[in-house]
Motif scaffolding. Structure first.
Motif, PDB file in Angstrom:
ATOM      1  N   ASP A  54       0.782  -1.123   0.153  1.00  0.00           N
ATOM      2  CA  ASP A  54      -0.088   0.165  -0.104  1.00  0.00           C
ATOM      3  C   ASP A  54       0.760   1.123   0.032  1.00  0.00           C
ATOM      4  OD1 ASP A  54      -1.899   2.009   0.339  1.00  0.00           O
ATOM      5  OD2 ASP A  54      -3.119   1.027   1.966  1.00  0.00           O
ATOM      6  N   THR A  55       0.904   1.987  -1.228  1.00  0.00           N
ATOM      7  CA  THR A  55       1.982   3.168  -1.200  1.00  0.00           C
ATOM      8  C   THR A  55       0.958   4.461  -1.108  1.00  0.00           C
ATOM      9  OG1 THR A  55       1.478   3.200  -3.799  1.00  0.00           O
ATOM     10  CG2 THR A  55       3.241   1.835  -2.795  1.00  0.00           C
ATOM     11  N   ARG A  56      -0.158   4.349  -0.860  1.00  0.00           N
ATOM     12  CA  ARG A  56      -1.005   5.602  -1.069  1.00  0.00           C
ATOM     13  C   ARG A  56      -0.658   6.680   0.010  1.00  0.00           C
ATOM     14  NH1 ARG A  56      -6.746   2.889  -0.180  1.00  0.00           N
ATOM     15  NH2 ARG A  56      -5.499   1.594   1.323  1.00  0.00           N
ATOM     16  N   LYS A  57      -0.322   6.344   1.248  1.00  0.00           N
ATOM     17  CA  LYS A  57       0.224   7.318   2.022  1.00  0.00           C
ATOM     18  C   LYS A  57       1.268   7.908   1.728  1.00  0.00           C
ATOM     19  CE  LYS A  57      -1.931   5.361   6.536  1.00  0.00           C
ATOM     20  NZ  LYS A  57      -1.467   4.973   7.666  1.00  0.00           N
ATOM     21  N   ALA A  58       2.367   7.394   1.139  1.00  0.00           N
ATOM     22  CA  ALA A  58       3.727   7.758   0.578  1.00  0.00           C
ATOM     23  C   ALA A  58       3.172   8.698  -0.477  1.00  0.00           C
ATOM     24  CB  ALA A  58       4.405   6.855   0.173  1.00  0.00           C
ATOM     25  N   ALA A  66       7.203  10.457  -7.059  1.00  0.00           N
ATOM     26  CA  ALA A  66       6.881   9.331  -7.787  1.00  0.00           C
ATOM     27  C   ALA A  66       7.047   8.126  -6.718  1.00  0.00           C
ATOM     28  CB  ALA A  66       7.875   9.220  -9.082  1.00  0.00           C
ATOM     29  N   VAL A  67       6.321   7.169  -6.794  1.00  0.00           N
ATOM     30  CA  VAL A  67       6.383   5.926  -6.312  1.00  0.00           C
ATOM     31  C   VAL A  67       6.022   4.795  -7.232  1.00  0.00           C
ATOM     32  CG1 VAL A  67       5.465   4.623  -4.363  1.00  0.00           C
ATOM     33  CG2 VAL A  67       5.477   6.969  -4.138  1.00  0.00           C
ATOM     34  N   ILE A  68       6.969   3.736  -7.018  1.00  0.00           N
ATOM     35  CA  ILE A  68       7.009   2.398  -7.854  1.00  0.00           C
ATOM     36  C   ILE A  68       7.009   1.425  -7.065  1.00  0.00           C
ATOM     37  CG2 ILE A  68       7.689   3.786 -10.136  1.00  0.00           C
ATOM     38  CD1 ILE A  68      10.257   2.385  -9.522  1.00  0.00           C
ATOM     39  N   ILE A 254      13.618   4.461 -13.772  1.00  0.00           N
ATOM     40  CA  ILE A 254      12.266   4.418 -14.087  1.00  0.00           C
ATOM     41  C   ILE A 254      11.472   5.340 -12.887  1.00  0.00           C
ATOM     42  CG2 ILE A 254      10.215   2.852 -13.433  1.00  0.00           C
ATOM     43  CD1 ILE A 254      11.962   1.818 -15.525  1.00  0.00           C
ATOM     44  N   LEU A 255      12.024   5.787 -11.833  1.00  0.00           N
ATOM     45  CA  LEU A 255      11.483   6.977 -11.091  1.00  0.00           C
ATOM     46  C   LEU A 255      11.649   8.383 -11.755  1.00  0.00           C
ATOM     47  CD1 LEU A 255      12.492   6.165  -7.532  1.00  0.00           C
ATOM     48  CD2 LEU A 255      10.402   6.143  -8.247  1.00  0.00           C
ATOM     49  N   ALA A 256      12.961   8.439 -12.538  1.00  0.00           N
ATOM     50  CA  ALA A 256      13.093   9.444 -13.338  1.00  0.00           C
ATOM     51  C   ALA A 256      11.962   9.768 -14.468  1.00  0.00           C
ATOM     52  CB  ALA A 256      14.410   9.594 -13.990  1.00  0.00           C
ATOM     53  N   ARG A 257      11.736   8.453 -15.134  1.00  0.00           N
ATOM     54  CA  ARG A 257      10.726   8.703 -16.305  1.00  0.00           C
ATOM     55  C   ARG A 257       9.532   8.965 -15.676  1.00  0.00           C
ATOM     56  NH1 ARG A 257      10.516   4.379 -21.083  1.00  0.00           N
ATOM     57  NH2 ARG A 257      11.359   5.867 -22.244  1.00  0.00           N
ATOM     58  N   LYS A 258       9.081   8.636 -14.777  1.00  0.00           N
ATOM     59  CA  LYS A 258       7.855   8.632 -14.145  1.00  0.00           C
ATOM     60  C   LYS A 258       7.541  10.049 -13.712  1.00  0.00           C
ATOM     61  CE  LYS A 258       4.211   6.683 -11.030  1.00  0.00           C
ATOM     62  NZ  LYS A 258       3.772   5.343 -10.072  1.00  0.00           N
ATOM     63  N   SER A 259       8.619  10.612 -13.082  1.00  0.00           N
ATOM     64  CA  SER A 259       8.609  11.835 -12.420  1.00  0.00           C
ATOM     65  C   SER A 259       8.691  12.983 -13.427  1.00  0.00           C
ATOM     66  CB  SER A 259       9.380  12.021 -11.281  1.00  0.00           C
ATOM     67  OG  SER A 259      10.577  12.163 -11.560  1.00  0.00           O
ATOM     68  N   GLY A 260       9.578  12.782 -14.593  1.00  0.00           N
ATOM     69  CA  GLY A 260      10.046  13.585 -15.421  1.00  0.00           C
ATOM     70  C   GLY A 260      10.696  14.628 -15.092  1.00  0.00           C
ATOM     71  N   ARG A 261      11.764  14.086 -14.034  1.00  0.00           N
ATOM     72  CA  ARG A 261      12.656  15.090 -13.177  1.00  0.00           C
ATOM     73  C   ARG A 261      14.018  14.022 -13.077  1.00  0.00           C
ATOM     74  NH1 ARG A 261       9.520  18.333  -8.676  1.00  0.00           N
ATOM     75  NH2 ARG A 261      11.871  18.848  -8.061  1.00  0.00           N
TER      76      ARG A 261
END
Length: 766
Positions: A54-58, A66-68, A254-261
């Motif tokens: 469960d990643t919703r709180k984060a 970004a959370v993956i 993957i985090l960089a791609r998802k966040s765009g940063r």
């Protein structure tokens, strides 16, 4: 004897000033505007099924971008085997196995977000001992690997059983080595940047950027043309940075791609200890047959490598250790059974010598034990059995150059072997050991290539841009490669700009691995420089109206050999060649593949390296019988390196290798608790030898002039660390009469061995 202007000279490192002043840029220094920081949620259990994440709180926390989880990283990767995903989606296999990744605006926000990710696990039975992991009914770390065996290697050359029957004595002994950390000054880190055209630039402290790009392309399913890997200065490698192999690398991307940063992932020192790999633990049995005169008839080694939860370099490490033990001595009957075994523990990787130091420790220590049992001189038994130039060994290795006997004799003379053995002092002892390592390598199964590349451009002002596929990880290879190019071209070293580590400006190659930079990288540089030299001579011959063969180049002047006053500067020649009709720039390239061969897929036999480096260590110690403390009085370390391109740098490599070997021998050990968690993951607790701990080291360079390498050169770096523990164990026994066969040789182990010896003696006398 041929004389050189640059080769064989003590040249200070070309990067010395920028590193000494702090100007050198490392990957850990790289930063971008709007850059995010990445981290991972890791399993607290050694073996567990993932029920829910469960990643919703984060995700709702301000500052989290970004959370993956495992569903975002379904692809597999690996070095020896494709047995790992960046984030686990179904089950975890060791304490620390990552299950989620987070990118946030700063470290404080990141740490809070990681704590908010909720993961539900179902704990599964775990196995922590590789021997028990092979037993029927043991929990399976990977369900498709029966007996938890990730890989196995079997060499069987000659007739070992017949060799044992022909021997006057057959000895069998057991040895163990421990997990050892690389302790690189620069912790593992990376920065991932995707641009507007969806191209990835990956800043990475890598030993092999070209291979990293290939692996990223395969794992991510995007063309290599859409990936650029940039390696700056590297704060140490020792094998830990060979290829792209850590979950953090892929998670950052993957985090960089998802966040765009841009996203940066950087280990702390504590994380670096256990999650960036280490030297594998080996459990070995060595059985050796020997005649009364000291001739070795045959040897059988069984090795169980604790792989940890994933393969990384584990299978390669198991294979290399076995191959090299059949390459040191002249016996032709050799059997090796090596098993790489999965456990629910953190996984090891490549480390200086890649399995060879562990197996050498067992083989060389047993040879010293045999010499002691039979009343033979450990030096003489080695000289009697040592391989020589022209030999083809049991494993199929061909010795085109070999200075093993010279190495042994050199350290014996330096330490005063005969004199001190003849006039013994209480609690003092001498030990000796030797070793062999390859210069570049092809091992089956594998890619049938062992190459390096170089490109070279001579500029209008006579300066030179040299780009190489080799990466300087602190070894000084940039200096050596520049020396080789300068020697060929006759241009001063200060006029060179030597670059490495960028897949878009440097040629492809295997990077820094297998002690190959000087020899294989050097040959690529030499070939490119020879091409450029010929272009300069050809152009100058037109200007000076003489044949190219009548010209020479020295100190950036092209001159007529018979009339040196008739000359042109290199810059004049380059401009003349470029700025005219149908002119040409002075540019050259080389892709040089080493003349070795893949070993036979069935037997494992073959000439798997272009050359073999040899070395020896001799150690004198003094042991305190009341405490078990061992004080090293002196070390002599020799190395057959073919030709010393830069003796100053070679000696530094040997001294560094001795330091690493002493840590392996005496003090360093990754300690795990009963769940596989590291107990000493800080430098205060993990005992690396400091400057005041180092004894005097005499480094001796033996030049055997290899017929293949540049100017006769072979590898240095990995052989330099081999043999130190082996010699030390023997020296301790020579001093106080006890053998310690499980590393490290701590004062506690020596003290307990002495206590047991006294107890046995008192029972015998009673």
């Amino acid at each position: 004897m041929e004389t050189y202007s640059m080769v064989g000279k003590d040249i200070p490192r070309v990067d010395a000033k920028i590193k000494a002043t702090g100007e050198a840029v490392y990957t850990v220094d790289v930063t971008f505007p709007n850059m995010l920081w990445a981290g991972m949620v890791r399993s607290p259990l050694p073996h567990a099924r993932i029920l829910n994440i469960d990643t919703r709180k984060a995700e709702r926390l301000p500052g989290v971008k970004a959370v993956i989880t495992g569903k975002d990283t379904p692809f597999i990767f690996g070095v020896s085997h494709m047995d790992q995903t960046p984030l686990q989606a179904e089950k975890t296999r060791y304490v620390g196995d990552p299950v989620a990744g987070v990118a946030a605006v700063d470290q404080d926000t990141l740490q809070e977000a990681l704590s908010l990710v909720q993961v539900d696990y179902e704990e599964l039975p775990a196995v922590f001992d590789p021997v028990k992991a092979m037993e029927p009914g043991a929990p399976l770390v990977h369900n498709d690997k029966e007996g938890n065996i990730a890989a196995e290697y079997h060499y069987d050359f000659g007739d070992v059983e017949q060799a044992f029957r022909e021997a006057d004595h057959v000895f069998e002994d057991h040895f163990e080595t421990q997990r050892v950390a690389h302790v690189c000054p620069e912790p593992h880190n990376c920065v991932a940047v995707w641009d507007a055209s969806d191209k990835l630039t990956f800043y990475y402290c890598s030993q092999m950027p070209s291979v990293t790009r290939v692996q990223l392309s395969k794992a991510l399913g995007i063309p290599e043309s859409r990936i650029r890997v940039i390696t700056n200065n590297v704060g140490g490698g020792f094998g830990s940075r060979a290829t792209s192999k850590f979950p953090m690398d892929f998670v950052a991307i993957i985090l960089a791609r998802k966040s765009g940063r841009p996203v940066k992932f950087e280990y702390t020192r504590a994380e670096e200890f256990i999650w960036s790999s280490f030297r594998h633990k080996f459990i070995m049995t060595v059985k050796t047959g020997i005649k009364k005169d000291g001739t070795i008839t045959g040897r059988h080694i069984t090795n169980i490598c604790d792989n940890g939860a994933y393969s990384d370099y584990g299978p390669v490490v198991t294979n290399v250790g076995g191959a090299m033990q059949g390459t040191l001595y002249r016996f032709m009957n050799y059997r090796y059974d090596g098993y790489t075994v999965y456990t629910n523990l953190p996984y090891g990787g490549a480390m200086r010598g890649i399995g060879n130091p562990q197996v050498h420790y067992a083989g060389e220590t047993q040879l010293n034990m045999i010499a002691h049992r039979l009343g033979m001189d450990p030096l003489e038994i080695r000289l009697k059995n040592a391989v020589q130039t022209g030999d083809e060994t049991a494993t199929g290795a061909v010795m085109k150059s070999c200075g093993l006997k010279e190495c042994l004799q050199a350290v014996a003379d330096k330490i005063g072997w005969k004199e001190k053995r003849a006039a013994r002092k209480p609690n003092r002892g001498l030990g000796i050991a030797c070793g062999v390592h390859f210069t570049g390598v092809r091992l089956s199964p594998g890619i049938d290539a062992d190459f390096a590349g170089a490109t070279l451009t001579v500029n209008d002002d006579g300066s030179v841009n040299l780009a190489t596929s080799c990466v300087d990880i602190g070894s000084g290879s940039t200096t050596v490669l520049t020396q080789i190019a300068a020697e060929v071209l006759g241009i001063e070293m200060e006029k060179f700009n030597t670059i490495f580590g960028d897949t878009e400006t440097c040629p492809m190659g295997w990077g820094s691995r297998a002690s190959r930079n000087t020899a294989i990288g050097g040959m690529a540089v030499k070939k490119a420089a020879e091409d450029a030299r010929q272009q300069i001579l050809t152009a100058a011959s037109q200007k000076l109206e003489v044949h190219p063969d009548d010209l020479n180049i020295k100190d950036s002047l092209v001159f007529v050999k018979a009339a040196p006053s008739k000359n042109l500067s290199v810059s004049d020649v380059v401009r003349f060649n470029r700025y005219r009709k149908d002119g040409q720039a002075v540019m050259a390239k080389s892709h040089w593949d080493a003349p070795s061969e893949l070993a036979d897929k069935v037997t494992g036999r073959g000439n798997f390296s272009m050359a073999f480096s040899f070395g020896a260590k001799a150690i004198e110690v003094e042991v305190d019988q009341g405490t078990g403390e061992t004080r090293i009085l002196e070390i002599a370390a020799s190395q057959d390196l073919g030709k010393a391109i830069n003796p100053l740098g070679a000696i530094a490599q040997i001294e560094g290798g001795v330091h690493m070997g002493l840590g392996f021998a005496m003090s360093e050990e990754i300690l795990l608790d009963d769940r596989g968690r590291m107990k000493n993951n800080y430098l205060l607790d993990y005992r690396v030898l400091g400057p005041l701990d180092m004894p005097p080291v005499s480094s001796i360079l033996i030049e055997s002039n290899d017929p293949i390498g540049p100017y006769g050169a072979k590898g240095v770096g990995e052989m330099a660390t081999i043999g130190t523990p082996d010699a030390l164990v023997s020296a301790v026994n020579d001093a106080v009469g006890v053998w310690v066969t499980d590393l490290p040789i701590t004062p506690e182990k020596v003290f307990m061995a002495l206590k047991a010896k006294k107890k046995t003696s008192s029972k015998s006398s009673g």
